[in-house]
Design an enzyme around this catalytic site. Structure first.
Site, PDB file in Angstrom:
ATOM      1  N   LYS A   1      67.722  36.571   2.291  1.00 13.75           N
ATOM      2  CA  LYS A   1      69.178  36.428   2.354  1.00 13.75           C
ATOM      3  C   LYS A   1      69.603  36.033   3.770  1.00 13.75           C
ATOM      4  O   LYS A   1      68.980  36.449   4.749  1.00 13.75           O
ATOM      5  CB  LYS A   1      69.853  37.753   1.982  1.00 13.75           C
ATOM      6  CG  LYS A   1      69.705  38.154   0.525  1.00 13.75           C
ATOM      7  CD  LYS A   1      70.400  39.467   0.262  1.00 13.75           C
ATOM      8  CE  LYS A   1      70.226  39.905  -1.184  1.00 13.75           C
ATOM      9  NZ  LYS A   1      70.934  39.034  -2.122  1.00 13.75           N
TER      10      LYS A   1
ATOM     11  N   ASP B   1      65.203  35.705  -4.710  1.00 14.76           N
ATOM     12  CA  ASP B   1      66.433  36.496  -4.623  1.00 14.76           C
ATOM     13  C   ASP B   1      67.127  36.591  -5.976  1.00 14.76           C
ATOM     14  O   ASP B   1      68.147  37.266  -6.106  1.00 14.76           O
ATOM     15  CB  ASP B   1      67.386  35.896  -3.575  1.00 14.76           C
ATOM     16  CG  ASP B   1      68.483  36.865  -3.178  1.00 14.76           C
ATOM     17  OD1 ASP B   1      68.287  38.080  -3.329  1.00 14.76           O
ATOM     18  OD2 ASP B   1      69.541  36.401  -2.709  1.00 14.76           O
TER      19      ASP B   1
ATOM     20  N   ARG C   1      67.111  39.891 -12.565  1.00  6.15           N
ATOM     21  CA  ARG C   1      66.858  39.462 -13.940  1.00  6.15           C
ATOM     22  C   ARG C   1      65.396  39.628 -14.323  1.00  6.15           C
ATOM     23  O   ARG C   1      65.069  39.781 -15.500  1.00  6.15           O
ATOM     24  CB  ARG C   1      67.327  38.020 -14.125  1.00  6.15           C
ATOM     25  CG  ARG C   1      66.596  36.985 -13.306  1.00  6.15           C
ATOM     26  CD  ARG C   1      67.358  35.680 -13.167  1.00  6.15           C
ATOM     27  NE  ARG C   1      68.536  35.834 -12.310  1.00  6.15           N
ATOM     28  CZ  ARG C   1      69.421  34.865 -12.077  1.00  6.15           C
ATOM     29  NH1 ARG C   1      69.275  33.679 -12.640  1.00  6.15           N
ATOM     30  NH2 ARG C   1      70.448  35.088 -11.289  1.00  6.15           N
TER      31      ARG C   1
END
Length: 508
Positions: free
Chosen positions: A282, A352, A356
């Site tokens: 990130k 990232d 899921r």
């Protein structure tokens, strides 16, 4: 935790630090709300005028403090704004009362006892006021110590006790409403504590241990799959996400069963105890609050325990998919292919987009038990925040009526939510030349793409919904209503309400 009681005492005779009353916004100025008649009488019927002189208008969220009238044992009156006066005979909305109680409780931080004389016409009002007060009084100060009272490490302890005036302590409906408010609020605040705990103290192993302790306390069956068990079972998604961390992943299964249950619900929570983004790191400025990426698992955990405490006549299984997403020499790389628990392969285009992946394994595991419905909860996509803002979560699903039922449940308990579609044309963007599916698709509509990905791992014929709580799970701004700064416990009350409706047979 703040204590909550029902009281038939007169406002003037109750020993407390403050009396909380409501004031509404009328056409010609502030209007004293029902419940405050005794206080108004002690001011010779001029309380509204006094409040107006002090600057009160009755606007929602407004707080005005004034000395209690002569003869009252409490020294302070706290008037909290309720917004517009409701139409004749309509009464105040329970969410209005919930917010007002939360604002009042927070304003009375440091007080030992407060008497709440807000509009209270039935058990539902009592439950809403009680819940709002308990949630509004919440504080997370476990890591603060300024040398003062160890019970108040930030200098002021939360409001210690709330007495609901006008309550009926011997009435079954009122007692049940208060007991429900206490159970749901305590578990929601437990979820907040977990979200607020720094990641050096909360990792998959310690989260699992907390779940085990709570399960033992409340008669919930628990199973924890560690790294070896996950490897043996073929949980490639959870293992792939946790591969870069020294703290190994876990899959926790919590099973609450009722002998009278006719339905079975499965709740699945994303539990990334810290999300660095992995190799797809990130950017600066996006890491600081990533301890909150386990908010979905915290919500599921809290909801299962609340269902057990309430003795709901429905079976509820919670799945906590726990991992820490870190970059290292052993971390999953962009371009790697993972074989999931379902047997499908996933090309990881972005590490990232990890939530899921852990959810996919947990959804398939939940599907093997063939529950009547599955709901997953996750801080899944920044795209959902762009779409709905910081206070509203999105609801997707494979059944429109079930999605609507969840939306209505959320509205009923005061959690802002909005139904979202799963457009079929977005599925093609996740086609992979290497694997069965990629974990990324089109950038636009990214929250919907994530929902479509998750749908691939729900068992055939099983009703499923997905709550993307990325916006409301963590409040970076100032507190509002009964919502504090930091972890909010988003999703807990919607899940509990869904369980209650299912137990009552109101969802078919």
């Amino acid at each position: 935790m703040t204590a909550l009681t029902l009281s038939t005492a007169a406002a003037s005779g109750l020993r407390a630090d403050a009396i909380v009353i409501g004031v509404a916004k009328g056409a010609k100025g502030p209007v004293v709300a029902p419940g405050a008649e005794a206080v108004d009488k002690a001011y010779d019927g001029r309380l509204a005028g006094v409040l107006e002189t002090l600057g009160a208008s009755g606007a929602e969220g407004e707080v005005t403090k004034l000395p209690a009238p002569s003869g009252f044992k409490a020294p302070l009156v706290l008037a909290v704004g309720l917004g517009a006066v409701p139409e004749k005979d309509a009464g105040y909305d329970t969410e209005v009362l919930r917010k007002a109680a939360g604002i009042a409780a927070r304003a009375l931080t440091g007080s030992k006892k407060a008497a709440f004389a807000l509009p209270l016409t039935d058990a539902a009002d009592a439950g809403a006021i009680g819940e709002g007060a308990l949630l509004g009084a919440y504080a997370f100060d476990a890591y603060k110590d300024n040398g003062k009272d160890p019970k108040a490490k930030n200098g002021k302890a939360p409001l210690a006790e709330v007495a609901l005036l006008g309550g009926k302590p011997r009435d079954k409906a009122y007692k049940a409403a208060v007991e429900r408010a206490v159970a749901v609020s305590e578990e929601l605040n437990r979820a907040r504590d977990l979200v607020n705990t720094p990641p050096n103290d909360l990792n998959p192993e310690s989260f699992a241990a907390i779940a085990q302790a709570a399960a033992k306390e409340h008669g919930i069956k628990v199973q924890v799959l560690d790294v070896k068990a996950l490897e043996k079972g073929g949980y490639g998604g959870i293992l792939g996400v946790g591969a870069g961390s020294a703290a190994g992943p876990r899959l926790v299964k919590l099973s609450y069963t009722s002998s009278k249950a006719k339905k079975h619900l499965a709740f699945v929570g994303k539990g990334i105890t810290y999300d660095s983004g992995g190799i797809s790191l990130k950017p600066a400025g996006h890491n600081e609050t990533m301890k909150c990426d386990m908010s979905g698992a915290a919500a599921v955990f809290a909801a299962v325990v609340a269902a057990a405490r309430l003795g709901l006549e429905v079976n509820v299984t919670g799945w906590l998919a726990l991992a820490e997403n870190m970059p290292s020499g052993s971390a999953t790389r962009p371009g790697d292919v993972l074989r999931m628990y379902s047997g499908k392969t996933v090309e990881v285009l972005n590490t990232d987009a990890e939530g899921r992946l852990v959810l996919a394994d947990a959804l398939w595991a939940a599907s093997q038990e063939k529950p009547d419905a599955i709901v997953d909860v996750a801080t899944l996509t920044g795209a959902m925040v762009l779409a709905l803002g910081n206070r509203t979560f999105g609801i997707m699903g494979n059944d429109d009526s079930f999605r609507t039922a969840l939306y209505e449940a959320a509205q009923e308990v005061g959690e802002p939510a909005w139904p979202m579609p799963l457009p079929e044309h977005l599925r093609k963007g996740m086609d992979s030349p290497t694997a069965d599916i990629a974990n990324m698709g089109e950038r636009m509509g990214g929250g919907l793409v994530a929902g479509l990905f998750l749908r691939e791992f729900v068992g055939e014929g099983i009703t499923w919904a997905h709550l993307d709580i990325a916006g409301p799970a963590f409040n970076e701004g100032g507190p509002f209503g009964y919502t504090p700064k930091g972890g909010t416990g988003s999703g807990v009350r919607t899940l509990v309400r869904l369980a209650e409706l299912t137990a009552a047979g109101d969802l078919g």
